[in-house]
Design a protein around this motif. Structure first.
Motif, mmCIF file in Angstrom:
data_model
loop_
_atom_site.group_PDB
_atom_site.id
_atom_site.type_symbol
_atom_site.label_atom_id
_atom_site.label_comp_id
_atom_site.label_asym_id
_atom_site.label_seq_id
_atom_site.Cartn_x
_atom_site.Cartn_y
_atom_site.Cartn_z
ATOM 1 N N ASP A 16 0.823 -1.211 0.000
ATOM 2 C CA ASP A 16 0.000 0.000 0.000
ATOM 3 C C ASP A 16 0.862 1.269 0.000
ATOM 4 O OD1 ASP A 16 -2.309 1.570 0.067
ATOM 5 O OD2 ASP A 16 -2.472 1.495 2.247
ATOM 6 N N PRO A 17 1.732 1.436 -1.000
ATOM 7 C CA PRO A 17 2.658 2.568 -0.984
ATOM 8 C C PRO A 17 1.961 3.911 -1.217
ATOM 9 C CG PRO A 17 2.757 1.466 -3.099
ATOM 10 C CD PRO A 17 1.863 0.628 -2.231
ATOM 11 N N VAL A 18 2.628 4.959 -0.752
ATOM 12 C CA VAL A 18 2.175 6.334 -0.941
ATOM 13 C C VAL A 18 3.154 7.029 -1.874
ATOM 14 C CG1 VAL A 18 1.732 8.561 0.169
ATOM 15 C CG2 VAL A 18 1.134 6.427 1.351
ATOM 16 N N LEU A 19 2.644 7.644 -2.940
ATOM 17 C CA LEU A 19 3.503 8.423 -3.826
ATOM 18 C C LEU A 19 3.831 9.762 -3.167
ATOM 19 C CD1 LEU A 19 4.862 9.002 -6.594
ATOM 20 C CD2 LEU A 19 2.655 9.922 -7.349
ATOM 21 N N VAL A 20 5.118 10.100 -3.120
ATOM 22 C CA VAL A 20 5.571 11.395 -2.601
ATOM 23 C C VAL A 20 6.381 12.064 -3.695
ATOM 24 C CG1 VAL A 20 6.951 12.597 -0.874
ATOM 25 C CG2 VAL A 20 5.617 10.583 -0.212
ATOM 26 N N GLU A 21 5.905 13.207 -4.170
ATOM 27 C CA GLU A 21 6.571 13.922 -5.260
ATOM 28 C C GLU A 21 7.309 15.142 -4.742
ATOM 29 O OE1 GLU A 21 6.805 17.539 -7.516
ATOM 30 O OE2 GLU A 21 4.887 17.101 -6.514
ATOM 31 N N GLY A 22 8.564 15.305 -5.182
ATOM 32 C CA GLY A 22 9.334 16.487 -4.840
ATOM 33 C C GLY A 22 10.229 16.885 -5.991
ATOM 34 N N LEU A 23 9.700 17.649 -6.921
ATOM 35 C CA LEU A 23 10.463 18.138 -8.067
ATOM 36 C C LEU A 23 10.827 19.607 -7.842
ATOM 37 C CD1 LEU A 23 8.379 16.423 -10.898
ATOM 38 C CD2 LEU A 23 10.731 15.873 -10.239
ATOM 39 N N PRO A 24 11.726 20.163 -8.638
ATOM 40 C CA PRO A 24 12.159 21.545 -8.404
ATOM 41 C C PRO A 24 11.008 22.537 -8.463
ATOM 42 C CG PRO A 24 13.640 20.439 -9.929
ATOM 43 C CD PRO A 24 12.472 19.533 -9.742
ATOM 44 N N VAL A 29 11.802 23.533 -2.075
ATOM 45 C CA VAL A 29 11.287 22.924 -0.851
ATOM 46 C C VAL A 29 10.929 21.455 -1.076
ATOM 47 C CG1 VAL A 29 9.449 23.004 0.880
ATOM 48 C CG2 VAL A 29 10.470 25.131 0.035
ATOM 49 N N GLY A 30 10.140 21.176 -2.113
ATOM 50 C CA GLY A 30 9.724 19.807 -2.369
ATOM 51 C C GLY A 30 10.889 18.914 -2.727
ATOM 52 N N LYS A 31 11.792 19.407 -3.552
ATOM 53 C CA LYS A 31 12.959 18.612 -3.958
ATOM 54 C C LYS A 31 13.845 18.302 -2.761
ATOM 55 C CE LYS A 31 16.976 18.802 -7.053
ATOM 56 N NZ LYS A 31 16.954 17.392 -7.453
ATOM 57 N N LEU A 32 14.096 19.296 -1.910
ATOM 58 C CA LEU A 32 14.889 19.070 -0.703
ATOM 59 C C LEU A 32 14.247 18.011 0.183
ATOM 60 C CD1 LEU A 32 16.077 22.555 0.646
ATOM 61 C CD2 LEU A 32 17.510 20.626 0.013
ATOM 62 N N ASP A 89 15.665 16.629 -11.432
ATOM 63 C CA ASP A 89 16.241 17.979 -11.503
ATOM 64 C C ASP A 89 15.460 18.931 -12.384
ATOM 65 O OD1 ASP A 89 18.386 17.335 -9.818
ATOM 66 O OD2 ASP A 89 19.569 16.552 -11.495
ATOM 67 N N HIS A 90 14.431 18.440 -13.090
ATOM 68 C CA HIS A 90 13.736 19.282 -14.056
ATOM 69 C C HIS A 90 12.242 18.972 -14.097
ATOM 70 C CE1 HIS A 90 17.673 20.450 -15.647
ATOM 71 N NE2 HIS A 90 17.981 19.171 -15.617
ATOM 72 N N TYR A 250 3.525 29.689 -6.475
ATOM 73 C CA TYR A 250 3.945 28.293 -6.281
ATOM 74 C C TYR A 250 4.053 27.562 -7.606
ATOM 75 C CZ TYR A 250 4.160 23.480 -5.204
ATOM 76 O OH TYR A 250 4.561 22.177 -5.185
ATOM 77 N N ILE A 251 5.211 26.980 -7.829
ATOM 78 C CA ILE A 251 5.406 26.086 -8.968
ATOM 79 C C ILE A 251 5.901 24.772 -8.403
ATOM 80 C CG2 ILE A 251 6.601 25.683 -11.138
ATOM 81 C CD1 ILE A 251 6.917 28.664 -11.452
ATOM 82 N N GLY A 252 5.065 23.716 -8.429
ATOM 83 C CA GLY A 252 5.400 22.479 -7.737
ATOM 84 C C GLY A 252 6.345 21.615 -8.505
#
Length: 252
Positions: A16-24, A29-32, A89-90, A250-252
């Motif tokens: 039952d995984p959870v997707l966690v997105e963190g792109l630039p 903030v999300g990428k870090l 990274d993009h 905000y640009i996610g």
């Protein structure tokens, strides 16, 4: 190559995984936050996503080896919920590219069993911050209660201009697929990389998904940024003009 190519690197067993997105995005903030999850927990690279919407370049590792730029999915076991962490990274170079890539990201996540997702990012304030707040957006009002219990704020008409990029589309397209999707956005000045905002977002995530993080390394990065913040404050005190870009949204 095709417009989008997906390379299967490994086939993990996830529950039952959870997707966690963190792109630039703003303040990275999300990428870090996403990369910190990969640093702190055992992780396994499971997918690479290549696309002609990414910049025409390669990345170079410490050994001088070139790799075509891509987005990556990592399987992470936290001791709480299993995670499928998306980072890179993009983002895409066009509106259509954002849609096509996000659909591919969702295809991969669903194919690996994810029915819940969190998009992580920053929301710019245009000023330096002392107390960090986390804003939220969800695909279903029933998702708000657990987040509000962790002091996530749901503010009318914020972030201004809505949520754009992959993070926004994960909610919009995810909702059309019947997924439970949340965006967590840490307040950040928008001027610089912001480890403190990333920590604020991660603290919410770890409470909601029941895992624990050691923030020592992230605190070290935050201390390094304090010198930069001090110089910015000195400029402000001297009356120097700070950036006033209308695109500080905000640009996610």
């Amino acid at each position: 190559m095709d417009a989008i190519e997906i390379e299967t690197v490994a086939e993990p067993t996830l529950s039952d995984p959870v997707l966690v997105e963190g792109l630039p995005g703003v303040g990275h903030v999300g990428k870090l936050a996403a990369e910190y999850l990969l640093e702190e927990f055992e992780s396994e690279l499971v997918r690479r996503v290549y696309a002609d919407e990414f910049p025409p370049q390669v990345s170079i590792d410490d050994e001088g080896v070139a790799e075509l730029v891509c987005a990556e999915f990592h399987a992470v076991e936290t001791g709480g919920r299993d995670l499928l962490v998306l980072t890179g990274d993009h983002q895409a170079g066009s509106n259509a590219g954002h849609y096509h890539l996000t659909e591919s990201f969702l295809d991969i996540a669903e194919g690996m069993g994810a029915e819940t997702l969190f998009a992580l990012g920053g929301v710019p304030t245009g000023e330096l911050i002392e107390e960090y707040h986390v804003l939220g957006a969800v695909t279903d009002a029933d998702l708000k209660a657990d987040l509000e219990a962790e002091d996530v704020e749901f503010r009318e008409d914020e972030p201004a201009g809505g949520i754009v990029g992959v993070s926004g589309l994960l909610l919009g397209l995810g909702r059309r697929r019947g997924l439970d999707a949340t965006c967590l956005m840490g307040e950040t000045s928008g001027y610089l990389v912001d480890p403190k905002s990333a920590r604020a977002v991660l603290e919410v995530l770890e409470s909601v998904l029941d895992f624990e993080l050691d923030y020592e390394s992230l605190e070290d990065r935050a201390e390094e940024m304090e010198e930069v913040v001090g110089k910015i404050q000195e400029m402000q005190n001297q009356g120097a003009q700070m950036p006033t870009d209308d695109d500080l949204r905000y640009i996610g």
